[in-house]
Design an enzyme around this catalytic site. Structure first.
Site, mmCIF file in Angstrom:
data_model
loop_
_atom_site.group_PDB
_atom_site.id
_atom_site.type_symbol
_atom_site.label_atom_id
_atom_site.label_comp_id
_atom_site.label_asym_id
_atom_site.label_seq_id
_atom_site.Cartn_x
_atom_site.Cartn_y
_atom_site.Cartn_z
ATOM 1 N N ARG A 111 -27.189 -40.869 14.070
ATOM 2 C CA ARG A 111 -27.010 -42.193 14.655
ATOM 3 C C ARG A 111 -25.756 -42.224 15.514
ATOM 4 O O ARG A 111 -24.762 -41.579 15.204
ATOM 5 C CB ARG A 111 -26.876 -43.264 13.565
ATOM 6 C CG ARG A 111 -26.866 -44.676 14.133
ATOM 7 C CD ARG A 111 -26.503 -45.718 13.101
ATOM 8 N NE ARG A 111 -25.128 -45.627 12.646
ATOM 9 C CZ ARG A 111 -24.068 -46.030 13.367
ATOM 10 N NH1 ARG A 111 -24.228 -46.553 14.553
ATOM 11 N NH2 ARG A 111 -22.846 -45.904 12.884
ATOM 12 N N GLN A 112 -25.844 -42.931 16.607
ATOM 13 C CA GLN A 112 -24.693 -43.319 17.416
ATOM 14 C C GLN A 112 -24.883 -44.784 17.759
ATOM 15 O O GLN A 112 -26.004 -45.274 17.852
ATOM 16 C CB GLN A 112 -24.578 -42.452 18.666
ATOM 17 C CG GLN A 112 -24.016 -41.070 18.328
ATOM 18 C CD GLN A 112 -23.874 -40.192 19.536
ATOM 19 O OE1 GLN A 112 -24.821 -39.514 19.884
ATOM 20 N NE2 GLN A 112 -22.714 -40.206 20.154
ATOM 21 N N SER A 113 -23.775 -45.484 17.963
ATOM 22 C CA SER A 113 -23.806 -46.939 18.045
ATOM 23 C C SER A 113 -24.429 -47.522 19.296
ATOM 24 O O SER A 113 -24.894 -48.645 19.277
ATOM 25 C CB SER A 113 -22.385 -47.500 17.894
ATOM 26 O OG SER A 113 -21.901 -47.200 16.617
ATOM 27 N N SER A 114 -24.414 -46.782 20.392
ATOM 28 C CA SER A 114 -24.952 -47.342 21.632
ATOM 29 C C SER A 114 -25.555 -46.224 22.475
ATOM 30 O O SER A 114 -25.224 -45.052 22.300
ATOM 31 C CB SER A 114 -23.846 -48.047 22.431
ATOM 32 O OG SER A 114 -22.928 -47.080 22.934
ATOM 33 N N GLN A 151 -22.897 -44.264 24.187
ATOM 34 C CA GLN A 151 -22.327 -43.181 23.387
ATOM 35 C C GLN A 151 -23.250 -41.972 23.361
ATOM 36 O O GLN A 151 -22.795 -40.837 23.427
ATOM 37 C CB GLN A 151 -22.046 -43.650 21.957
ATOM 38 C CG GLN A 151 -20.860 -44.552 21.849
ATOM 39 C CD GLN A 151 -20.579 -44.947 20.415
ATOM 40 O OE1 GLN A 151 -21.237 -44.498 19.474
ATOM 41 N NE2 GLN A 151 -19.600 -45.807 20.241
#
Length: 177
Positions: A28-31, A34
């Site tokens: 997972r990455q927040s955006s 990113q």
């Protein structure tokens, strides 16, 4: 049967019980920004498949959940990957959950502590680049709680901050495994 004292246990927390289940790598990455700008973070997260192998899981028993790339961990709303992970843990299908940093799984204390409790009840271990944690063990649970609390505080303090931002998180050193 009496319980073993901590110093009487074998060095590995991974047992045949966990190895009989899946190892899940949660990416997972927040955006999406990113994901585009910090491809090294994404690569390191996918490389956790190798970490699962080093802990004893055959490649056929390692599942990568990456539906939440580009989604914030502040809530589980809209995170189908996290919901899938929780379901699999609850069904006793998971022996190990891997993440580059455990706190990336959930940035909300409520979600984080529910995940820790679910893993403790099902016997699933959690692992990141710092180690392997058994949430059923007091010291590991304490450390996981601290990691979650720190991540939540960081998320609230610097909402738009990225783990790939050196001002937020020091540069990552690739582990030897």
């Amino acid at each position: 049967m009496t319980a073993l004292m901590p110093w009487e246990r074998s060095g590995s927390k991974v047992s045949d019980r966990q190895l009989a289940r899946l190892a899940v790598v949660y990416v997972r990455q927040s955006s999406m920004q990113q994901v585009a700008d910090h491809q090294e973070s994404t690569r390191l997260q996918y490389a956790l498949v190798d970490r699962a192998a080093s802990l004893g899981w055959p490649a056929s028993r390692v599942v990568v959940i990456d539906e939440d790339l580009g989604r914030s961990g502040a809530s589980t709303v809209g995170r189908s990957g996290f919901q899938r992970l929780v379901t699999e843990i609850g069904l006793d299908h998971v022996g190990l959950v891997l993440g580059i940093e455990m706190s990336r799984l959930a940035r909300s204390g409520k979600d984080w502590y529910q995940l820790i409790e679910l893993c403790a009840l099902s016997g699933a271990l959690l692992a990141d680049t710092d180690g392997v944690y058994d949430p059923a063990e007091h010291n590991d649970r304490l450390l996981l709680g601290l990691k979650g609390t720190m991540a939540e505080a960081l998320c609230r303090h610097r909402h738009k901050a990225s783990y790939a931002d050196p001002a937020v998180m020091p540069p990552y050193v690739v582990p030897p495994w």
